[in-house]
Motif scaffolding. Structure first.
Motif, PDB file in Angstrom:
ATOM      1  N   GLU A  47      -7.072  28.770  -2.168  1.00  0.00           N
ATOM      2  CA  GLU A  47      -5.776  28.346  -1.626  1.00  0.00           C
ATOM      3  C   GLU A  47      -5.031  29.533  -1.024  1.00  0.00           C
ATOM      4  OE1 GLU A  47      -3.802  26.476  -4.907  1.00  0.00           O
ATOM      5  OE2 GLU A  47      -5.049  24.690  -4.805  1.00  0.00           O
ATOM      6  N   GLU A  48      -5.037  30.675  -1.726  1.00  0.00           N
ATOM      7  CA  GLU A  48      -4.372  31.868  -1.206  1.00  0.00           C
ATOM      8  C   GLU A  48      -5.030  32.339   0.078  1.00  0.00           C
ATOM      9  OE1 GLU A  48      -4.486  34.698  -4.409  1.00  0.00           O
ATOM     10  OE2 GLU A  48      -2.906  33.671  -5.520  1.00  0.00           O
ATOM     11  N   ASN A  49      -6.362  32.298   0.124  1.00  0.00           N
ATOM     12  CA  ASN A  49      -7.102  32.706   1.298  1.00  0.00           C
ATOM     13  C   ASN A  49      -6.766  31.799   2.494  1.00  0.00           C
ATOM     14  OD1 ASN A  49      -8.937  34.286   2.720  1.00  0.00           O
ATOM     15  ND2 ASN A  49     -10.620  32.876   2.300  1.00  0.00           N
ATOM     16  N   ALA A  50      -6.723  30.496   2.248  1.00  0.00           N
ATOM     17  CA  ALA A  50      -6.397  29.548   3.327  1.00  0.00           C
ATOM     18  C   ALA A  50      -4.982  29.822   3.835  1.00  0.00           C
ATOM     19  CB  ALA A  50      -6.516  28.120   2.819  1.00  0.00           C
ATOM     20  N   ARG A  80       0.848  -1.195   0.000  1.00  0.00           N
ATOM     21  CA  ARG A  80       0.000   0.000   0.000  1.00  0.00           C
ATOM     22  C   ARG A  80       0.880   1.241   0.000  1.00  0.00           C
ATOM     23  NH1 ARG A  80      -5.497   0.672   2.749  1.00  0.00           N
ATOM     24  NH2 ARG A  80      -5.850   2.882   2.481  1.00  0.00           N
ATOM     25  N   ARG A  81       0.590   2.132  -0.929  1.00  0.00           N
ATOM     26  CA  ARG A  81       1.365   3.360  -1.032  1.00  0.00           C
ATOM     27  C   ARG A  81       0.591   4.514  -0.396  1.00  0.00           C
ATOM     28  NH1 ARG A  81       2.794   4.077  -7.184  1.00  0.00           N
ATOM     29  NH2 ARG A  81       0.565   3.759  -7.348  1.00  0.00           N
ATOM     30  N   HIS A  82       1.323   5.435   0.190  1.00  0.00           N
ATOM     31  CA  HIS A  82       0.732   6.627   0.788  1.00  0.00           C
ATOM     32  C   HIS A  82       1.250   7.843   0.032  1.00  0.00           C
ATOM     33  CE1 HIS A  82      -0.976   4.424   4.147  1.00  0.00           C
ATOM     34  NE2 HIS A  82       0.134   3.708   4.130  1.00  0.00           N
ATOM     35  N   PHE A  83       0.360   8.790  -0.204  1.00  0.00           N
ATOM     36  CA  PHE A  83       0.711   9.964  -0.988  1.00  0.00           C
ATOM     37  C   PHE A  83       0.486  11.225  -0.168  1.00  0.00           C
ATOM     38  CE2 PHE A  83      -0.769   6.675  -3.866  1.00  0.00           C
ATOM     39  CZ  PHE A  83       0.282   6.593  -4.763  1.00  0.00           C
ATOM     40  N   PRO A  84       1.386  12.198  -0.295  1.00  0.00           N
ATOM     41  CA  PRO A  84       1.178  13.469   0.413  1.00  0.00           C
ATOM     42  C   PRO A  84      -0.035  14.204  -0.157  1.00  0.00           C
ATOM     43  CG  PRO A  84       3.239  13.500  -0.852  1.00  0.00           C
ATOM     44  CD  PRO A  84       2.633  12.164  -1.035  1.00  0.00           C
ATOM     45  N   GLN A  85      -0.642  15.029   0.656  1.00  0.00           N
ATOM     46  CA  GLN A  85      -1.854  15.743   0.239  1.00  0.00           C
ATOM     47  C   GLN A  85      -1.606  16.627  -0.970  1.00  0.00           C
ATOM     48  OE1 GLN A  85      -4.940  15.138   1.487  1.00  0.00           O
ATOM     49  NE2 GLN A  85      -5.627  16.382  -0.232  1.00  0.00           N
ATOM     50  N   ASP A  86      -0.426  17.258  -1.066  1.00  0.00           N
ATOM     51  CA  ASP A  86      -0.178  18.125  -2.217  1.00  0.00           C
ATOM     52  C   ASP A  86      -0.103  17.332  -3.519  1.00  0.00           C
ATOM     53  OD1 ASP A  86       2.208  17.086  -1.196  1.00  0.00           O
ATOM     54  OD2 ASP A  86       3.416  18.731  -1.978  1.00  0.00           O
ATOM     55  N   GLU A 103      -2.669  17.999  -6.640  1.00  0.00           N
ATOM     56  CA  GLU A 103      -2.180  18.238  -7.997  1.00  0.00           C
ATOM     57  C   GLU A 103      -2.799  17.243  -8.984  1.00  0.00           C
ATOM     58  OE1 GLU A 103      -0.473  20.109 -11.085  1.00  0.00           O
ATOM     59  OE2 GLU A 103      -0.492  20.808  -9.015  1.00  0.00           O
ATOM     60  N   ALA A 104      -2.935  15.995  -8.574  1.00  0.00           N
ATOM     61  CA  ALA A 104      -3.554  14.983  -9.432  1.00  0.00           C
ATOM     62  C   ALA A 104      -5.005  15.344  -9.728  1.00  0.00           C
ATOM     63  CB  ALA A 104      -3.460  13.607  -8.773  1.00  0.00           C
ATOM     64  N   VAL A 105      -5.728  15.771  -8.704  1.00  0.00           N
ATOM     65  CA  VAL A 105      -7.127  16.188  -8.884  1.00  0.00           C
ATOM     66  C   VAL A 105      -7.186  17.398  -9.801  1.00  0.00           C
ATOM     67  CG1 VAL A 105      -9.121  17.193  -7.697  1.00  0.00           C
ATOM     68  CG2 VAL A 105      -7.952  15.212  -6.714  1.00  0.00           C
ATOM     69  N   ARG A 106      -6.278  18.332  -9.607  1.00  0.00           N
ATOM     70  CA  ARG A 106      -6.231  19.537 -10.438  1.00  0.00           C
ATOM     71  C   ARG A 106      -6.001  19.169 -11.913  1.00  0.00           C
ATOM     72  NH1 ARG A 106      -2.575  22.241  -7.351  1.00  0.00           N
ATOM     73  NH2 ARG A 106      -4.172  22.769  -5.858  1.00  0.00           N
ATOM     74  N   MET A 107      -5.155  18.168 -12.164  1.00  0.00           N
ATOM     75  CA  MET A 107      -4.895  17.737 -13.538  1.00  0.00           C
ATOM     76  C   MET A 107      -6.168  17.218 -14.203  1.00  0.00           C
ATOM     77  SD  MET A 107      -1.215  15.844 -13.026  1.00  0.00           S
ATOM     78  CE  MET A 107      -1.058  15.277 -14.718  1.00  0.00           C
ATOM     79  N   VAL A 108      -6.991  16.530 -13.429  1.00  0.00           N
ATOM     80  CA  VAL A 108      -8.249  16.002 -13.969  1.00  0.00           C
ATOM     81  C   VAL A 108      -9.246  17.130 -14.216  1.00  0.00           C
ATOM     82  CG1 VAL A 108     -10.264  14.557 -13.463  1.00  0.00           C
ATOM     83  CG2 VAL A 108      -7.973  13.725 -12.915  1.00  0.00           C
ATOM     84  N   LEU A 109      -9.391  18.008 -13.229  1.00  0.00           N
ATOM     85  CA  LEU A 109     -10.422  19.039 -13.311  1.00  0.00           C
ATOM     86  C   LEU A 109     -10.071  20.176 -14.266  1.00  0.00           C
ATOM     87  CD1 LEU A 109     -11.451  19.277  -9.559  1.00  0.00           C
ATOM     88  CD2 LEU A 109     -12.549  17.991 -11.387  1.00  0.00           C
ATOM     89  N   TRP A 119     -10.278  10.348  -5.096  1.00  0.00           N
ATOM     90  CA  TRP A 119      -9.737  11.660  -4.718  1.00  0.00           C
ATOM     91  C   TRP A 119     -10.566  12.776  -5.353  1.00  0.00           C
ATOM     92  CZ3 TRP A 119      -3.834  10.691  -5.880  1.00  0.00           C
ATOM     93  CH2 TRP A 119      -3.324   9.776  -4.947  1.00  0.00           C
ATOM     94  N   VAL A 120     -10.906  12.589  -6.646  1.00  0.00           N
ATOM     95  CA  VAL A 120     -11.698  13.593  -7.363  1.00  0.00           C
ATOM     96  C   VAL A 120     -13.088  13.690  -6.741  1.00  0.00           C
ATOM     97  CG1 VAL A 120     -12.784  14.169  -9.578  1.00  0.00           C
ATOM     98  CG2 VAL A 120     -10.410  13.372  -9.519  1.00  0.00           C
ATOM     99  N   LYS A 121     -13.689  12.549  -6.449  1.00  0.00           N
ATOM    100  CA  LYS A 121     -15.020  12.540  -5.846  1.00  0.00           C
ATOM    101  C   LYS A 121     -15.003  13.241  -4.488  1.00  0.00           C
ATOM    102  CE  LYS A 121     -18.707   9.405  -4.471  1.00  0.00           C
ATOM    103  NZ  LYS A 121     -19.125   7.999  -4.390  1.00  0.00           N
ATOM    104  N   LYS A 122     -13.985  12.949  -3.685  1.00  0.00           N
ATOM    105  CA  LYS A 122     -13.867  13.575  -2.371  1.00  0.00           C
ATOM    106  C   LYS A 122     -13.717  15.090  -2.513  1.00  0.00           C
ATOM    107  CE  LYS A 122     -11.119  13.401   1.853  1.00  0.00           C
ATOM    108  NZ  LYS A 122      -9.974  12.791   2.518  1.00  0.00           N
ATOM    109  N   TYR A 123     -12.912  15.534  -3.467  1.00  0.00           N
ATOM    110  CA  TYR A 123     -12.731  16.967  -3.696  1.00  0.00           C
ATOM    111  C   TYR A 123     -14.057  17.624  -4.078  1.00  0.00           C
ATOM    112  CZ  TYR A 123     -11.387  21.362  -5.794  1.00  0.00           C
ATOM    113  OH  TYR A 123     -11.303  22.696  -6.098  1.00  0.00           O
ATOM    114  N   ARG A 124     -14.774  16.996  -5.003  1.00  0.00           N
ATOM    115  CA  ARG A 124     -16.055  17.556  -5.445  1.00  0.00           C
ATOM    116  C   ARG A 124     -17.046  17.642  -4.293  1.00  0.00           C
ATOM    117  NH1 ARG A 124     -15.796  14.500 -11.070  1.00  0.00           N
ATOM    118  NH2 ARG A 124     -15.066  16.235 -12.338  1.00  0.00           N
TER     119      ARG A 124
END
Length: 101
Positions: free
Chosen positions: A91-94, A14-20, A24-30, A53-58
């Motif tokens: 993102e800037e606001n956060a 099982r691989r773990h990925f950092p949130q960034d 970025e992967a979600v951003r590439m899709v959207l 990941w995309v579903k969770k973001y949406r």
């Protein structure tokens, strides 16, 4: 116990990925016209992983799963541009909120 022909008990670790990376992967899709499957292949991810990941973001952006946009919905370039701008501003606001805390 004998193993069935062609099956191996070895599982992929099982691989773990950092949130960034996930963001970025979600951003590439959207942000682009490429489907989830193409982006997943590029990043050496399983399609269902990136899809979740995309579903969770949406869901986090809309707050309501019934109103979350479907991947098959075509959007105009102007809508995509606005989405990118809103995402960047959030993102800037956060960041500014964290910096001021």
């Amino acid at each position: 116990m004998d193993e069935p022909e062609g099956r191996s008990l070895a599982r992929r670790k099982r691989r773990h990925f950092p949130q960034d990376f996930k963001d970025e992967a979600v951003r590439m899709v959207l942000d682009g016209p490429r489907p989830i499957a193409h982006v997943a292949r590029e990043l050496d991810l399983h399609e269902t992983t990136l899809s979740s990941w995309v579903k969770k973001y949406r869901l986090t952006q809309s707050g309501d799963p019934q109103h979350a946009p479907k991947p098959s919905e075509r959007r105009s370039e102007r809508e995509l541009q606005f989405e990118r701008e809103v995402r960047k501003l959030r993102e800037e606001n956060a960041f500014l909120i964290k910096a001021g805390a």
